[in-house]
Design a protein around this motif. Structure first.
Motif, mmCIF file in Angstrom:
data_model
loop_
_atom_site.group_PDB
_atom_site.id
_atom_site.type_symbol
_atom_site.label_atom_id
_atom_site.label_comp_id
_atom_site.label_asym_id
_atom_site.label_seq_id
_atom_site.Cartn_x
_atom_site.Cartn_y
_atom_site.Cartn_z
ATOM 1 N N ASP A 1 118.995 24.963 31.384
ATOM 2 C CA ASP A 1 119.946 24.638 30.199
ATOM 3 C C ASP A 1 119.345 24.344 28.875
ATOM 4 O OD1 ASP A 1 121.906 23.778 28.554
ATOM 5 O OD2 ASP A 1 123.087 22.871 30.253
ATOM 6 N N LEU A 2 119.575 25.061 27.929
ATOM 7 C CA LEU A 2 118.810 24.853 26.470
ATOM 8 C C LEU A 2 119.424 23.676 26.066
ATOM 9 C CD1 LEU A 2 117.827 27.614 24.406
ATOM 10 C CD2 LEU A 2 117.372 27.515 26.806
ATOM 11 N N ALA B 1 120.111 33.105 30.854
ATOM 12 C CA ALA B 1 120.017 34.385 29.787
ATOM 13 C C ALA B 1 118.665 34.967 29.614
ATOM 14 C CB ALA B 1 120.565 33.727 28.247
ATOM 15 N N ARG C 1 123.675 33.443 35.308
ATOM 16 C CA ARG C 1 122.348 33.765 35.318
ATOM 17 C C ARG C 1 121.833 33.044 33.916
ATOM 18 N NH1 ARG C 1 120.591 39.769 36.354
ATOM 19 N NH2 ARG C 1 121.968 39.588 37.973
ATOM 20 N N TYR D 1 134.310 28.142 21.090
ATOM 21 C CA TYR D 1 134.990 28.507 19.765
ATOM 22 C C TYR D 1 136.413 29.201 19.840
ATOM 23 C CZ TYR D 1 131.922 32.677 20.694
ATOM 24 O OH TYR D 1 131.186 33.464 21.148
ATOM 25 N N SER E 1 128.191 32.437 27.744
ATOM 26 C CA SER E 1 129.626 32.887 27.698
ATOM 27 C C SER E 1 130.286 31.481 27.672
ATOM 28 C CB SER E 1 129.936 33.701 28.827
ATOM 29 O OG SER E 1 128.960 34.686 28.942
ATOM 30 N N GLY E 2 129.854 30.445 28.316
ATOM 31 C CA GLY E 2 130.848 29.287 28.461
ATOM 32 C C GLY E 2 132.073 29.417 28.977
ATOM 33 N N THR E 3 133.346 29.283 28.493
ATOM 34 C CA THR E 3 134.503 29.609 29.226
ATOM 35 C C THR E 3 135.072 31.108 28.919
ATOM 36 O OG1 THR E 3 135.536 28.900 27.273
ATOM 37 C CG2 THR E 3 135.237 27.200 28.907
ATOM 38 N N PRO F 1 125.140 28.861 20.677
ATOM 39 C CA PRO F 1 123.971 28.018 21.739
ATOM 40 C C PRO F 1 124.433 26.769 21.906
ATOM 41 C CG PRO F 1 123.346 28.285 19.437
ATOM 42 C CD PRO F 1 124.730 28.685 19.358
ATOM 43 N N LEU G 1 124.836 30.180 32.311
ATOM 44 C CA LEU G 1 123.868 29.613 33.339
ATOM 45 C C LEU G 1 124.806 28.589 34.203
ATOM 46 C CD1 LEU G 1 121.037 28.651 33.818
ATOM 47 C CD2 LEU G 1 121.303 26.790 32.294
ATOM 48 N N SER H 1 135.463 32.798 25.847
ATOM 49 C CA SER H 1 136.148 33.187 24.836
ATOM 50 C C SER H 1 135.679 34.687 24.093
ATOM 51 C CB SER H 1 135.901 32.140 23.581
ATOM 52 O OG SER H 1 135.769 30.852 24.088
HETATM 53 C C1 LIG Z 1 128.322 26.464 22.907
HETATM 54 S S1 LIG Z 1 128.545 26.718 24.470
HETATM 55 C C2 LIG Z 1 129.175 28.272 24.436
HETATM 56 C C3 LIG Z 1 130.642 28.072 24.516
HETATM 57 C C4 LIG Z 1 131.458 29.577 24.298
HETATM 58 N N1 LIG Z 1 131.235 30.269 23.205
HETATM 59 C C5 LIG Z 1 133.061 29.294 24.477
HETATM 60 O O1 LIG Z 1 133.596 29.675 23.484
HETATM 61 O O2 LIG Z 1 133.293 29.104 25.547
HETATM 62 C C6 LIG Z 1 126.872 27.267 25.077
HETATM 63 C C7 LIG Z 1 126.840 27.638 26.548
HETATM 64 O O3 LIG Z 1 125.236 27.999 26.958
HETATM 65 C C8 LIG Z 1 125.270 27.631 28.439
HETATM 66 N N2 LIG Z 1 123.637 27.632 28.357
HETATM 67 C C9 LIG Z 1 122.726 26.688 28.298
HETATM 68 N N3 LIG Z 1 121.510 27.429 28.596
HETATM 69 C C10 LIG Z 1 121.580 28.349 28.957
HETATM 70 C C11 LIG Z 1 120.846 29.525 29.495
HETATM 71 N N4 LIG Z 1 119.560 29.297 29.562
HETATM 72 N N5 LIG Z 1 121.313 30.705 29.874
HETATM 73 C C12 LIG Z 1 122.744 30.882 30.012
HETATM 74 N N6 LIG Z 1 123.550 30.072 29.366
HETATM 75 C C13 LIG Z 1 123.232 28.880 29.160
HETATM 76 C C14 LIG Z 1 125.731 26.508 28.341
HETATM 77 O O4 LIG Z 1 126.176 26.139 29.861
HETATM 78 C C15 LIG Z 1 127.088 26.419 27.691
HETATM 79 O O5 LIG Z 1 128.466 26.860 28.382
#
Ligand SMILES: C[S@@+](CC[C@H](N)C(=O)[O-])C[C@H]1O[C@@H](n2cnc3c(N)ncnc32)[C@H](O)[C@@H]1O
Length: 481
Positions: A383-384, A333, A331, A249, A273-275, A351, A294, A277
Motif C-alpha cells: 500500500d503506497l 497497480a 491487485r 472523490y 479504485s477505492g470505492t 493516490p 489493492l 467512484s
Molecule cells: C485516495 S484512495 C482512492 C479513492 C477513490 N478515488 C474513490 O473515490 O473511492 C487511494 C486508494 O489507493 C489504494 N492503493 C494503495 N496502494 C495501492 C497499490 N499499490 N495498488 C493499488 N491500489 C493501491 C488504497 O487502498 C486506496 O483505496
C-alpha cells in the motif's frame, strides 16, 4: 489566547486560513495580506514591496502604521547598510512582470533577480516572518509553463515554503482566451514563505527542469473548453458504504472530467479504485469501466456499487440494451499489464496522500476513529500509503503512473487528483513534485483546482503563525504523446 502574530481577532483570522479565496481587487488583496502578516508597534516595522502598485501598497501601509519601502529603495539602502530596522513582511507582486508574453529566457532572468534579492532580504528579515509572492503559471501559445511552481521551489532554498493560497477570478485573463486552453475563469497564487529554523538562507535548491520537456508543444488544440480553472463542488453526503473509505472523490467531479475527456464506449481506468467512484461515474455515462485496487475490502465495495448500477435489485434488465463493461481487479497497480485491460482511453485517479492517514494526530482521523471507521487503507506493505519516506513514495507513485501510461492509447489523457501536503510543520509540494516527475515523459496540461467549501475552518496556529486549511486539490492532467 494572546495574539503575538498580528492584530486580528480570531474571527478575522479564520477566513484568511482558507487556502483559496475569491479575488475582488488589488486593494482588498494587499490589505488582507498586510493586515494578516504584520503586527505594527511603535518602531514602525518595515514593509517591503516589489510590484507595479507601489502607491496603493504605500497607502495601505500608512494606514497600518508600517514603514513602507519600495524594492529599489530598499536594495540601495541594504547596500550601504542604511536600513533602519528589520523587515517584517514583504510582498513581491509578479503578476504583471510574468505573463503569457514572457519568454523562458526572460523568466529565467527575473527568477535570478528575485532569488538573489531574496537572499539579501533573508539577512534583514525578522525571524518567523513572511514574504508573499503573487504570480501565476503561464500558458502561452499551446504550451504550459508552471513558472510559479518553479520559482517557489527555487525560493524554497532560501526561505521555508510555508503555504499557498489560490486566488480565484470570475473572469479569464483576456489574452488566455485566445490560446489553446480556454478556461472560463482564471487563477493566480499567493505563495508564502517564512524565515525560520528550517530555512536554508542561501540558494542551494537544485533547479527543477520544469521546462526541459519539449513535448509541451504537442498538445491537442481546444483542450479544456468545457472546463474552468477552478470549480467548487458541494458533494452529496456519502452513503453508508462510501463513508467506509477515508478519501473518496465525489461523483460530480468524475462526471465533469469524463465529459471533457471521453466519449460513449471509451475505456476508462483507475489504478487505485477505492470505492469505485471512477468506475461508477463511467458506467453511468456509458463508458467501459476498469480498475484495480489493492484492498479486497474496498474492491468489494466498488464492485457492489457498480453491479448495483448495472443490474439494480428488482430490475429484470429486459431492455436488451448493451451495457458497458465493468471489471475491477484486486491487485497491486504495479502488476497490471496489457492482458488485464483493453487499450485505455482515459485514466482518472487519486493516490494515497503519502502516509498522512497514518498520522495519528490528524483531526479527521480522530473523528473517524471515534465512529469506528477505518482510518487507513490497509496495513499492506504494498500500500503506497504506508511508505514513510517522501521521496521513495513519489518515486514509486511515478513508476506506477508511467507504467499505466504504457497501457494508454497515444494521445489519451490521465487526470490525477492530488494536493500539496503539510506534515509536522513542513510543506511538501506533492502535486508539483508529481507533475514535475511525470512531465519528463508525459505532456502536462494546465491544472484545474477543485475547491472545497463545505468543511469548517480550524484555527491552526492562531496567535502564533500562519498555517492554512488546505481546501484546494489539484486535478493534474497529462497527455500521452
Ligand atoms: C485516495 S484512495 C482512492 C479513492 C477513490 N478515488 C474513490 O473515490 O473511492 C487511494 C486508494 O489507493 C489504494 N492503493 C494503495 N496502494 C495501492 C497499490 N499499490 N495498488 C493499488 N491500489 C493501491 C488504497 O487502498 C486506496 O483505496
Amino acid at each position: 489566547m494572546k495574539n503575538k502574530f498580528n492584530n486580528l481577532t480570531s474571527k478575522e483570522w479564520l477566513p484568511f486560513q482558507k487556502s483559496w479565496f475569491r479575488f475582488i481587487s488589488d486593494e482588498e488583496l494587499y490589505t488582507s495580506h498586510i493586515r494578516f502578516f504584520t503586527k505594527p508597534h511603535q518602531d514602525r516595522p518595515v514593509f517591503l514591496y516589489r510590484g507595479p502598485q507601489g502607491e496603493l501598497a504605500e497607502k495601505i501601509c500608512v494606514k497600518q502604521d508600517l514603514s513602507f519601502l519600495s524594492w529599489a529603495d530598499w536594495m540601495d539602502a541594504s547596500k550601504d547598510d542604511t536600513l533602519n530596522g528589520p523587515t517584517q513582511y514583504a510582498i513581491i507582486d509578479l503578476r504583471e512582470e510574468i505573463d503569457e508574453n514572457t519568454t523562458l529566457d526572460e523568466y529565467e532572468a527575473i527568477k535570478r533577480d528575485v532569488v538573489r534579492e531574496a537572499e539579501t532580504l533573508f539577512c534583514h528579515m525578522e525571524h518567523r516572518r513572511f514574504i508573499t509572492v503573487f504570480m501565476r503559471n503561464v500558458q502561452s501559445e499551446r504550451s504550459f509553463y508552471p513558472y510559479a511552481w518553479d520559482l517557489a521551489q527555487n525560493l524554497a532554498g532560501i526561505f521555508s515554503i510555508k503555504d499557498e493560497k489560490v486566488a480565484c477570478m470570475e473572469e479569464p485573463k483576456k489574452e488566455v482566451r485566445k490560446s489553446w486552453f480556454e478556461p472560463e475563469k482564471d487563477v493566480f497564487y499567493s505563495l508564502n514563505f517564512r524565515k525560520d529554523e528550517h530555512s536554508g538562507g542561501t540558494f542551494s535548491h537544485p533547479k527543477l527542469h520544469f521546462f526541459s520537456n519539449t513535448r509541451q508543444q504537442e498538445t491537442r488544440e481546444n483542450f479544456g473548453n468545457g472546463i474552468s480553472k477552478w470549480f467548487i463542488l458541494r458533494p452529496r453526503s456519502r452513503n453508508k458504504k462510501e463513508i467506509l473509505h477515508p478519501a473518496k472523490y465525489p461523483e460530480n467531479l468524475v462526471e465533469m472530467f469524463l465529459r471533457e475527456f471521453t466519449g460513449a464506449g471509451d475505456n476508462v481506468f483507475d489504478p487505485m479504485s477505492g470505492t469505485g467512484s471512477t468506475q461508477l461515474g463511467a458506467l453511468k455515462m456509458n463508458r467501459n469501466a476498469y480498475g484495480t485496487e489493492l484492498s479486497q475490502f474496498f474492491a468489494d465495495i466498488a464492485r457492489e456499487r457498480c453491479s448495483e448500477w448495472i443490474a439494480p435489485t428488482g430490475n429484470n434488465n429486459s431492455s436488451g440494451e448493451s451495457k458497458p463493461e465493468c471489471r475491477i481487479m484486486v491487485r497491486d497497480a504495479r502488476q497490471v499489464d496489457t492482458s488485464d485491460v483493453p487499450a485505455i482511453d482515459y485514466v482518472l485517479t487519486s493516490p494515497p496522500y503519502w502516509d498522512m492517514l497514518n498520522m495519528k494526530g490528524a483531526e479527521n482521523q480522530a473523528k473517524r476513529k471515534k465512529k469506528g471507521l477505518q482510518t487507513s487503507y490497509s496495513g499492506d506493505k504494498e500500500d503506497l500509503g504506508n511508505i514513510a519516506d517522501y521521496k521513495a513514495f513519489v518515486d514509486e507513485l511515478t513508476k506506477i503512473y508511467l507504467s499505466i501510461a504504457g497501457l494508454m492509447k497515444p494521445g489519451a489523457y490521465m487526470t490525477i487528483v492530488v494536493k500539496n501536503i503539510k506534515k509536522k510543520g513542513r510543506n511538501y509540494p506533492f502535486a508539483w513534485d508529481l507533475a514535475h516527475a511525470l512531465q519528463q515523459q508525459l505532456i502536462l496540461l494546465p491544472p484545474v483546482f477543485w475547491l472545497q467549501d463545505d468543511i469548517s475552518i480550524a484555527p491552526y496556529g492562531y496567535g502564533n503563525t500562519w498555517v492554512s486549511n488546505t481546501f484546494h486539490q489539484y486535478c493534474l492532467t497529462f497527455q500521452k504523446p
